[in-house]
Write an enzyme that holds these catalytic residues in place. Structure first.
Site, short mmCIF file in Angstrom:
data_model
loop_
_atom_site.label_atom_id
_atom_site.label_comp_id
_atom_site.label_asym_id
_atom_site.label_seq_id
_atom_site.Cartn_x
_atom_site.Cartn_y
_atom_site.Cartn_z
CE LYS A 141 -8.06 -2.74 5.19
NZ LYS A 141 -8.15 -4.03 4.50
CG ASP A 174 -3.41 3.87 4.31
OD1 ASP A 174 -4.46 3.67 4.97
OD2 ASP A 174 -3.15 3.24 3.26
CD1 TRP A 208 -2.06 -2.28 1.75
CD2 TRP A 208 -2.95 -1.25 -0.02
NE1 TRP A 208 -3.06 -3.09 1.25
CE2 TRP A 208 -3.61 -2.48 0.18
CE3 TRP A 208 -3.34 -0.43 -1.07
CZ2 TRP A 208 -4.65 -2.91 -0.66
CZ3 TRP A 208 -4.37 -0.85 -1.90
CH2 TRP A 208 -5.02 -2.07 -1.69
#
Length: 361
Positions: free
Chosen positions: A197, A173, A102
């Site tokens: 999540k 993030d 990511w």
């Protein structure tokens, strides 16, 4: 119906209490006579839902008053572009630390709009560890420093935050570790996280941004990609994902009922320790991530004989343990231990792993 233990990296398992409350309110929220899905986002009922959710989130994270909390769409992936477009002017330099998939994706997107300096890259560690902070090559004039506190795919997590390494605002993030433990929001200029999540269902993205960074720093950004647009409108400049926002609010209340983020940190630590101990005590399983960088949220592991992967997954599924297949880019297995995953689920996985090793090892 018997529920399985769902170890998916996202969309992930949700607290059963939240699902039960949503079920009970599905056709009629309180005295409204309608479902949350049917409400006007500007009506008094949803305005109350939204305000409660933001208030509860601010309490959980102790969000300072000079930060805006935004409930957006587009996923964390859209934030790869929105952060650089709002925080960096044309020609600015931005610093990125890359510790996995990511982080690499964030760099690729930011490179379209600014001069990206990769200050640290975990490639030398095969993205199984975090480069020591004293090796980071930071810019003198970066608009911000971006990092990924927890890499969902590789299972690498920062256990020490790079605070104070740079004069630039810190951008993070937090998609796969938000609300799993306390953090000091004031250490960051901007935090973003996909909801699917630890917050709720997919379709919602959380952004917490210091108000002096709302921007934008350039004039060619589409209106709906400007943080200022959403902050000024209370995240309702267009129709937001109302049902996802409502479910996030229920999750925030559930977290409060569990004792808040300090309590969740203890619960999550125990779950992770249980699974890592089972892996480390075995010669049949192994975890590729350096011990000092192991994630509490996403635990990757491999079998000594990869030829047994298919049997492991099939038999785990039969035992009610699902979504354990590792990401296609790395293979192996991955167990995601987000807030809603119970200790019971982790214990069941560990028991299955020991039994499978006895039979197949």
């Amino acid at each position: 119906m018997t529920r399985v233990f769902n170890f998916s990296a996202g969309p992930a398992t949700m607290p059963q209490a939240v699902l039960a409350q949503a079920q009970s309110e599905l056709t009629g929220w309180r005295d409204s006579g309608m479902s949350v899905m049917e409400m006007s986002h500007r009506g008094e009922h949803f305005t109350q839902i939204a305000a409660e959710a933001e208030q509860d989130l601010r309490q959980l994270l102790s969000v300072p008053d000079n930060y805006s909390v935004l409930f957006l769409q587009g996923g964390a992936t859209l934030q790869f572009a929105m952060t650089v477009l709002n925080l960096a002017a044309p020609g600015d330099s931005v610093d990125y630390a890359v510790t996995g998939s990511w982080g690499k994706k964030a760099v690729a997107e930011a490179s379209r709009f600014a001069n990206v300096n990769v200050a640290a890259d975990g490639a030398a560690y095969k993205y199984c560890d975090i480069p020591p902070f004293d090796t980071w090559q930071l810019s003198n004039d970066a608009a911000y420093l971006h990092f990924t506190p927890n890499e969902t795919i590789g299972g690498v997590e920062y256990h020490t935050t790079p605070i104070g390494l740079s004069r630039a605002p810190l951008v993070a993030d937090f998609s796969s570790s938000i609300l799993s433990r306390p953090i000091n929001v004031a250490d960051y200029g901007l935090i973003y996280a996909g909801a699917q999540k630890n917050i709720g269902p997919s379709g919602l993205t959380l952004v917490i941004v210091r108000e002096d960074l709302l921007g934008p720093r350039r004039g060619d950004i589409p209106t709906m990609m400007q943080y200022q647009t959403h902050a000024a409108a209370g995240s309702m400049s267009n129709t937001p994902p109302t049902f996802a926002w409502y479910l996030a609010g229920l999750t925030f209340k559930w977290l409060q009922s569990q004792g808040g983020l300090a309590a969740m940190a203890r619960i999550n630590q125990k779950k992770a320790e249980t699974l890592y101990a089972a892996i480390d005590q075995s010669s049949f399983y192994s975890c590729p991530v350096a011990r000092q960088a192991r994630s509490r949220m996403n635990v990757p592991f491999v079998l000594a004989d990869s030829g047994l992967d298919k049997a492991f997954l099939e038999q785990a599924g039969e035992a009610g343990l699902v979504s354990l297949k590792g990401h296609r880019s790395v293979g192996g297995m991955r167990a995601s231990l987000y807030n809603a995953m119970t200790q019971e689920g982790v214990d069941a996985l560990v028991t299955f792993m020991a039994d499978f090793e006895r039979r197949e090892g």
